[in-house]
Every structure is written in C-alpha cells, then in structure tokens.
Design a protein around this motif. Structure first.
Motif, PDB file in Angstrom:
ATOM      1  N   UNK A 204       0.871  -1.175   0.000  1.00 24.18           N
ATOM      2  CA  UNK A 204       0.000   0.000   0.000  1.00 24.18           C
ATOM      3  C   UNK A 204       0.905   1.221   0.000  1.00 24.18           C
ATOM      4  N   UNK A 205       1.076   1.825  -1.167  1.00 25.19           N
ATOM      5  CA  UNK A 205       1.910   3.016  -1.288  1.00 25.19           C
ATOM      6  C   UNK A 205       1.039   4.255  -1.126  1.00 25.19           C
ATOM      7  N   UNK A 206       1.617   5.294  -0.568  1.00 25.14           N
ATOM      8  CA  UNK A 206       0.913   6.566  -0.452  1.00 25.14           C
ATOM      9  C   UNK A 206       0.836   7.136   0.945  1.00 25.14           C
ATOM     10  N   UNK A 230       5.142   1.208   1.827  1.00 24.61           N
ATOM     11  CA  UNK A 230       6.392   1.644   1.203  1.00 24.61           C
ATOM     12  C   UNK A 230       6.204   1.956  -0.259  1.00 24.61           C
ATOM     13  N   UNK A 231       7.310   1.980  -0.983  1.00 27.81           N
ATOM     14  CA  UNK A 231       7.321   2.297  -2.410  1.00 27.81           C
ATOM     15  C   UNK A 231       6.664   3.651  -2.711  1.00 27.81           C
ATOM     16  N   UNK A 238      11.955   0.573  -0.584  1.00 23.18           N
ATOM     17  CA  UNK A 238      11.900   0.169  -1.984  1.00 23.18           C
ATOM     18  C   UNK A 238      11.766   1.337  -2.936  1.00 23.18           C
ATOM     19  N   UNK A 239      11.770   1.027  -4.223  1.00 27.38           N
ATOM     20  CA  UNK A 239      11.682   2.051  -5.254  1.00 27.38           C
ATOM     21  C   UNK A 239      10.386   2.839  -5.118  1.00 27.38           C
ATOM     22  N   UNK A 240      10.412   4.053  -5.657  1.00 25.24           N
ATOM     23  CA  UNK A 240       9.290   4.978  -5.495  1.00 25.24           C
ATOM     24  C   UNK A 240       8.294   4.791  -6.634  1.00 25.24           C
TER      25      UNK A 240
END
Length: 311
Positions: A204-206, A230-231, A238-240
């Motif tokens: 869950x990114x954001x 993350x992300x 981790x990567x964006x």
C-alpha cells in the motif's frame, strides 16, 4: 493451479477498530479470475489503447458494470478522449466510468480505479497483461460488486482508465473534464498489479504523503495477503512508485491516494504475463483487501477529509 470448490466463494472478516461495522467481506474468487482470463485472453490483443482489442476490453468492462448494478455516469459508461501520441500523432482512448451513489453523503466520493490498457502486440507476440493490469480491473469489479450489494454512505466513482501505459493519459483526461466535482473526491484507491506474489505481499503506497490513512489500512489485509507499506519515497522501503500509475494524477491534484500493487519486475511487460500465472487465492485476497480499505475509508471519510485539510 485449479481452484478448489470451497474457494469459489471466499469470506473474509475485518479485524478490530477502526474498521466499520458490517457483514463479512465476500468475494467470488471464481468470477474474479474469470474476469482476468477474459481480459488477458489472446483475442483482446494486449488491450493497447486505440486498438480493436482495447475497444473489446472496455465493452466487456462496461457490460460487467451494468451486470453488477453500477450506474453509468453522464449517460454512458464510456468517456472518450484524445491525446498526443508523439510519433503516432493524435490518439484516441476511452475511460469506463460508473457510479454507486452514497446513501448518506452522495456529494463526497471515493474514487476506485484500475487501468485496463496494456502494451498490445509486439513482433507478432500478444502481451496479455494478466497481472498488468487485468488483475486490477478484476479487483475493481469485485469492489463494485461488494458495494452494490451493501451500499456505501458516500459515493463510489468506479473508473477503468485507458492509456495508462501511454503516460497516465486516461487519468489526466478525466481530471481535465471530471464527471463529478474534483473538490468532492476525498481519496483515490488505485489497483495496479495485484495478481501474484510468491510471498503473498501486497504493498500500500501513499501513506508517506497521507499518514492519516495508515491506521485505517493497517487492519485492512485479508487472507492470504500480508499488507506492507512503502514504495512511495519513504527511505528504505523500496523504489518509489508515486509516479508509476494513475494515482499520481490524483496526487498532483492534492487528493490522498493508496496504491495497491506488487513487486513483479520479473513479469512486468513480458509476454509471459498470462492468466495461468495468476495466484487465484492471492488475487481474491487482494480484492478483499481493497474492499476492506474502501469500507473503512467510507466509515471515516469525514475524519480523512479533515486530516487532508489540516495537513
């Protein structure tokens, strides 16, 4: 792998507060996989924007929304747009948009989205895009089905975007000519690649941008999903992915988002991304997790709106 009969209808229960009270979450795992299989079949020709396969895919999605009981918005499910395709000149696409009116505050919206386009045919090989992003569309349809059965307090704008692969063009087009006031869009839940992970991890990114969403998401995971954060540019996670899918257009407009997705670099934009590689139990769990997130957002949308204003 074949799906056992007992998994045709999976029931997942939400955990403790701040979850909203309500019936157990039910997803039809067989239907979810059937949607993936149809959208990722060879006759969809990789669903590239502006192709016969893309048109066939959106006709299928509109038909499924109609079958589920979602209403068209603006008189039609399909919302055409054009954009500059560089060397390809002016290109045409169409988003598929439906509405589930809220029972309490219909002027405030949760936007649930997934892009349906993919990269098409390359050198005679069809890139079916089962995980990217037939899986997200199938989960989107499962969310729509859940909330037509149990109507939300706030409205759900259900959007299958076109031309994500061409630079988020469908999302940009919708925000230029929104079907509902942008000011009423409280949060975006975007589903992009939710169909397989060997360790059953869904990200869950954001929450880096909207940390007030995290308490609601922390208890949303449904079996067999392990939900991680993350992300999104948070150091060491981790990567964006902030700019990587349609949620970015909402982020640019100041609308909080959560992007559900997996780390699937091995299959990303590969011809091997076929429906027989989808983990059916994980996909069903991803769909149920999205439903859980939308349910808890719906129950706490006033608090989310207040936190958004205060940030």
């Amino acid at each position: 792998m074949p799906i056992p009969p007992c998994a045709v209808l999976l029931a997942f229960c939400l955990s403790s507060a701040p979850a909203a009270a309500g019936p157990p979450i039910q997803v039809d795992a067989a239907q979810i996989f059937r949607d993936v299989a149809v959208l990722a079949a060879d006759d969809m020709e990789g669903r590239r924007t502006g192709t016969a396969g893309g048109r066939k895919a959106r006709a299928y999605i509109a038909g499924r929304l109609r079958e589920i009981g979602v209403a068209p918005i603006g008189g039609a499910f399909e919302h055409p747009f054009t954009f500059s395709g560089g060397d390809d000149g002016l290109r045409s696409g169409a988003n598929v948009i439906g509405l589930i009116p809220g029972a309490g505050d219909p002027a405030r919206y949760i936007v649930v989205s997934a892009h349906y386009d993919h990269v098409g045919v390359r050198n005679g090989v069809v890139f079916n895009g089962a995980d990217d992003n037939a899986s997200g569309v199938a989960a989107l349809l499962a969310v729509a089905s859940a909330f037509t059965r149990h109507r939300p307090a706030h409205s759900l704008l259900v959007v299958a975007f076109d031309a994500e692969e061409a630079g988020l063009q469908g999302a940009r087009a919708m925000m230029r000519d929104p079907p509902v006031p942008v000011a009423g869009m409280a949060v975006n839940v975007n589903l992009d690649m939710v169909g397989r992970d060997a360790s059953h991890r869904l990200f869950a990114a954001g929450v880096r941008y909207s940390p007030f969403l995290r308490p609601y998401l922390e208890q949303a995971a449904q079996p067999p999903v392990t939900l991680l954060f993350g992300h999104d540019g948070t150091e060491g996670t981790g990567s964006d992915w902030t700019r990587d899918s349609d949620h970015y257009v909402f982020h640019q407009a100041g609308i909080p988002f959560v992007y559900f997705g997996v780390e699937d670099a091995e299959q990303h934009h590969r011809a091997t991304d076929d429906s027989d590689t989808i983990d059916r139990a994980f996909l069903a769990g991803s769909a149920a997790t999205a439903i859980a997130a939308v349910r808890v957002f719906d129950a706490h949308l006033a608090q989310i709106a207040a936190a958004r204003t205060a940030r």
